[in-house]
Structure formats: structure tokens, C-alpha cells
Design a protein around this motif. Structure first.
Motif, PDB file in Angstrom:
ATOM      1  N   LEU A  75       0.827  -1.208   0.000  1.00 15.51           N
ATOM      2  CA  LEU A  75       0.000   0.000   0.000  1.00 15.51           C
ATOM      3  C   LEU A  75       0.861   1.258   0.000  1.00 15.51           C
ATOM      4  N   LEU A  76       0.370   2.279  -0.680  1.00 20.22           N
ATOM      5  CA  LEU A  76       0.947   3.623  -0.662  1.00 20.22           C
ATOM      6  C   LEU A  76      -0.194   4.616  -0.569  1.00 20.22           C
ATOM      7  N   PRO A  77       0.110   5.857  -0.225  1.00 19.51           N
ATOM      8  CA  PRO A  77      -0.945   6.878  -0.306  1.00 19.51           C
ATOM      9  C   PRO A  77      -1.349   7.115  -1.751  1.00 19.51           C
ATOM     10  N   GLY A  78      -2.572   7.598  -1.958  1.00 22.21           N
ATOM     11  CA  GLY A  78      -2.995   7.965  -3.298  1.00 22.21           C
ATOM     12  C   GLY A  78      -2.001   8.919  -3.929  1.00 22.21           C
ATOM     13  N   VAL A 395      -0.080  -2.021  -4.949  1.00 19.76           N
ATOM     14  CA  VAL A 395       0.663  -2.593  -6.072  1.00 19.76           C
ATOM     15  C   VAL A 395       1.166  -3.979  -5.692  1.00 19.76           C
ATOM     16  N   ALA A 396       1.374  -4.806  -6.714  1.00 18.60           N
ATOM     17  CA  ALA A 396       1.891  -6.155  -6.503  1.00 18.60           C
ATOM     18  C   ALA A 396       3.397  -6.120  -6.697  1.00 18.60           C
ATOM     19  N   VAL A 403      10.216   0.584  -9.497  1.00 16.23           N
ATOM     20  CA  VAL A 403       9.211   1.644  -9.478  1.00 16.23           C
ATOM     21  C   VAL A 403       8.154   1.449 -10.560  1.00 16.23           C
ATOM     22  N   THR A 404       8.423   0.591 -11.544  1.00 12.77           N
ATOM     23  CA  THR A 404       7.446   0.384 -12.609  1.00 12.77           C
ATOM     24  C   THR A 404       6.208  -0.365 -12.134  1.00 12.77           C
ATOM     25  N   VAL A 405       6.231  -0.970 -10.952  1.00 14.41           N
ATOM     26  CA  VAL A 405       5.012  -1.632 -10.456  1.00 14.41           C
ATOM     27  C   VAL A 405       3.898  -0.616 -10.241  1.00 14.41           C
ATOM     28  N   LEU A 406       4.269   0.666 -10.097  1.00 16.29           N
ATOM     29  CA  LEU A 406       3.262   1.710  -9.926  1.00 16.29           C
ATOM     30  C   LEU A 406       2.451   1.940 -11.197  1.00 16.29           C
TER      31      LEU A 406
END
Length: 421
Positions: A75-78, A395-396, A403-406
Motif C-alpha cells: 500500500l501507498l498513499p494515493g 501494487v503487486a 518503481v514500474t510496479v506503480l
């Protein structure tokens, strides 16, 4: 894992309007974007759209809360994009837009808003739209009529007669003129007041020439220091931040001297401009991804060769300026110029930022905590913390390692409501 997540989110969607006002989200881990450290097995509780607690698995869950369990998900912030044009269509370039009615653009903007939100960008700043179309879009989203991100609206951009923010592609007989031209400090103050009157929550100015306007020079300064100061003074008095489109070194420096909050594009910045930005706390918003798209697809989309040539002229210089200013300690926010490339591809810029010197964490911070600070909304967005909006992206994988998983979020939540499943 993806199938499990999809099933869990499908169950959530079936709850429909009857879903509880309190939601408890658990995942594999949560990235604390302020420190770069992971919280393992987090439990984020959201009530009435805002985060009330950030704990760990095993903590008590409020009675009646709806559970959203995301095994294997980070998880990350929006995410926040500080430079978008939701009413622009990348595939319609050059004069091709004349085939469409004025009413076409706000309609397609509803799809762009949906695509942007699904890509994990829960907050955007729309820096320029005709006819206050961005304001109407924001009102429709905030009213729950259509899905989309939180939008900070700038309405029409302010600029000099004949400049980048004016209408420059037509002969005098057509009398095409932007209603927000600025040719004196007094006009600058009046147009700021007019923009605010019609829904501007930020002010955008065009300090220099541009890539996709008419004229040979990308970097020529088009607003005077005195005009820019008048804009900033008036906007700040009203509590509004100011963004300056500025490619050329002289315009960049005068925008910083005038007190502009964020400098957009920053293509031809010099050492003095970097020093001024660092000393005065200005933020750079450098759209270093979109050239990949425009050079590959621009001609097919109808972009004029003169504009593509200017695009090529600044591309590598801008990217090296990004590297140099980042190393010098200038604050960077994530701004992509979406609309120049297709909406929803915003996250492709993260990899380009890393390629040109940013760590994955720095790139993520530019789109979260630093962007929230630049917006003046640090208490509401940019971090997963009590009091902030319940805006989450999942993201998985490990975004600090790749960083490309974003670019492919498996989960998006805005204000405690699942919007990607």
C-alpha cells in the motif's frame, strides 16, 4: 494473488450503497513515504472518508466495519499529479481539434478523470482549461455524479497577448484571443480575481514560450517580472498558489524571483535558476516522460512538425536539468502534462525520473508527500496517516526495488471507497 484480490474487491463492490461508513484495509505492507520504511502487515481504518488509525494486523477492528484484505499487496498513499490537462486529448493534435465542437472537450474529460483515478492518481492539479470546464468536472466528481480524482482547478491560464497561453494559430480575421491575456500588472491582478471568481483554486501563468504553441522559440520570456509579481501578490493574498509554465532560463528565474510556487517544465534552466529555486524554496515540476510519447506518436496525431522540432530541441536538455537540479537539492513535484500523452499513463514518468537520477523513494515522494506540501494540503493528502483522506493505492511488488510496479496498480481507494478492482 491477483485472482484473490479481484474476488475480494468483487465482494466489496456487491455491497453497493449499503456498505459501512467504516472500512478496515489490511495488506502485506505499507510504505511510509516520509521515511521510506515499510510497515509490515498494516491495518488502516477509515471512517467517513478519512483515516482514523494506522495500526497492524491483530489490532481491534471497529464493530460493523467492512474488511478489505489485500494479501501480497504493498500500500501507498494515493498519488498526486501536479500538472494535467483533463480536457485535452493526446490523440487529437495540431489543427485536428477544429473537427470537434466546444462541448466535446468537457465530455471526454469525464473519461480522462476516470482513467486517471483508476491509474492510482487520487489528486491532480489541472493547470489550464477553457470555459472553466475543469471547474464543472470537479463539481461533478465532488458531487458523486462521475468518478474521478480530487481536482485542484486553475481554469484558464494567464499569459501575454500572442504568447503561449493566447490563441496563436489563426489569422487576424478570425480574431481568436484568449479572455485571460495579461499585458500589465493591473491586468494581471484583475485576471487573477476573475479566475478566482469563476472557480480557480490555483493560478497558472505562461512566463515563456512553449513547445505546442506557435513561434520559433520555446524559451523566450513573455511576461515581465512586474506582471508576474502582480499575479503572485494577488493570488497569495487570496490564498491561491501560483504555477508558471516556464521553459527558458530568464523566465524561470524571473518566475522564482516573483515568488511563484511551482515552476512547470523548467526545460532550459541554468545554474543560477537552480540556485534561486533552492534558496527560495520553489518547486520544480518537470514533465520528463512525455517526450517519449510525443516523438513516437505526435506526427500520427496531427502535431505540426514545427512543434515536434521544438519538442526534440528541449528533451535531453530538460532531462539533464532534472538530474542537475535534483542533485543540487531543489524540491521536485511529480507533474506529467497528461493530455500531451494519454490520460491514465501518468505513472510511466516514475521510471524516467529514476533513469535520470532520482531514487525510487524520491520519485514516489514527488507524487505524494512533496506534492501535498506544494499544494498546501499536507494534512489531507500525500500520506497514510490519521486525519488524511482515505486515499490508497496498492501494487503487486516492491516499488522501492522496481518503481514500474506503480504503472499497474491492483487496488485504488479514494475517500474510503474502492474505485479499482
Amino acid at each position: 494473488m491477483k485472482a484473490w484480490v479481484s474476488a475480494a474487491l468483487a465482494a466489496w463492490a456487491m455491497a453497493g450503497a449499503a456498505q459501512a461508513a467504516t472500512v478496515a484495509v489490511s495488506a502485506e505492507r505499507l510504505l511510509d513515504v516520509s521515511t521510506g520504511r515499510y510497515v509490515e502487515k498494516p491495518l488502516v481504518v477509515i471512517a467517513d472518508g478519512r483515516i482514523v488509525s494506522v495500526g497492524k494486523a491483530g489490532d481491534a477492528v471497529p464493530a460493523g466495519a467492512t474488511r478489505v484484505d489485500l494479501p501480497g499487496v504493498t500500500l501507498l498513499p494515493g498519488l498526486i499529479d501536479m500538472h494535467v490537462h483533463l480536457t485535452s486529448v493526446a490523440e487529437i493534435g495540431g489543427y485536428n481539434y477544429l473537427e470537434y465542437s466546444d462541448a466535446f472537450w468537457p465530455v471526454v474529460a469525464t473519461k480522462h478523470a476516470k482513467d486517471t483515478l483508476a491509474a492510482g492518481f487520487t489528486t491532480v492539479r489541472n493547470v489550464g482549461a477553457d470555459f472553466q470546464a475543469d471547474v464543472g468536472l470537479r463539481e461533478a466528481i465532488d458531487g458523486g455524479y462521475i468518478p474521478g480524482p480530487r481536482i485542484v482547478t486553475a481554469t484558464n491560464a494567464l499569459g501575454a497577448t500572442g504568447g503561449h497561453c493566447d490563441s496563436t494559430f489563426f489569422p487576424p480575421s478570425m480574431n481568436e484571443v484568449s479572455p485571460f491575456t495579461v499585458d500589465s500588472p493591473d491586468e494581471a491582478r484583475r485576471k487573477v480575481r476573475l479566475a478566482k471568481k469563476y472557480g480557480a483554486q490555483a493560478i497558472k501563468i505562461c512566463a515563456t514560450g512553449g513547445v505546442f504553441s506557435r513561434g520559433p522559440s520555446v524559451g523566450a520570456q513573455q511576461m515581465s517580472l512586474e506582471e508576474m509579481k502582480a499575479v503572485v501578490d494577488e493570488a497569495h493574498m487570496a490564498g491561491l498558489k501560483v504555477a508558471a509554465h516556464a521553459h527558458g532560463a530568464a523566465g524561470i528565474k524571473d518566475a522564482i524571483r516573483a515568488g511563484v510556487d511551482t515552476i512547470e517544465h523548467v526545460s532550459l534552466v541554468d545554474d543560477e535558476g537552480i540556485r534561486l529555486a533552492r534558496e527560495r524554496g520553489a518547486y520544480f515540476s518537470m514533465d520528463i516522460y512525455n517526450t517519449d510519447y510525443t516523438q513516437a506518436e505526435g506526427k500520427k496525431n496531427g502535431v505540426l512538425e514545427a512543434n515536434l522540432a521544438k519538442d526534440r530541441e528541449v528533451a535531453d536538455v530538460q532531462r539533464e536539468g532534472f538530474r542537475k537540479s535534483l542533485k543540487a537539492g531543489v524540491k521536485h513535484v511529480f507533474g506529467t502534462d497528461a493530455g500531451i500523452y494519454p490520460h491514465g499513463q501518468n505513472a510511466r514518468q516514475f521510471a524516467v525520473m529514476v533513469r535520470y537520477g532520482a531514487t525510487p523513494l524520491q520519485a514516489i515522494q514527488a507524487a505524494t508527500v512533496t506534492a501535498a506540501e506544494a499544494l498546501g494540503q499536507a494534512k489531507d493528502v500525500g500520506q497514510v496517516k490519521p486525519g488524511a483522506f482515505g486515499d490508497l493505492v496498492g501494487v503487486a511488488g516492491d516499488p522501492l526495488a522496481d518503481v514500474t510496479v506503480l504503472e499497474k496498480p491492483v487496488f485504488v481507494m479514494k475517500g474510503g471507497e474502492v474505485v479499482r478492482k
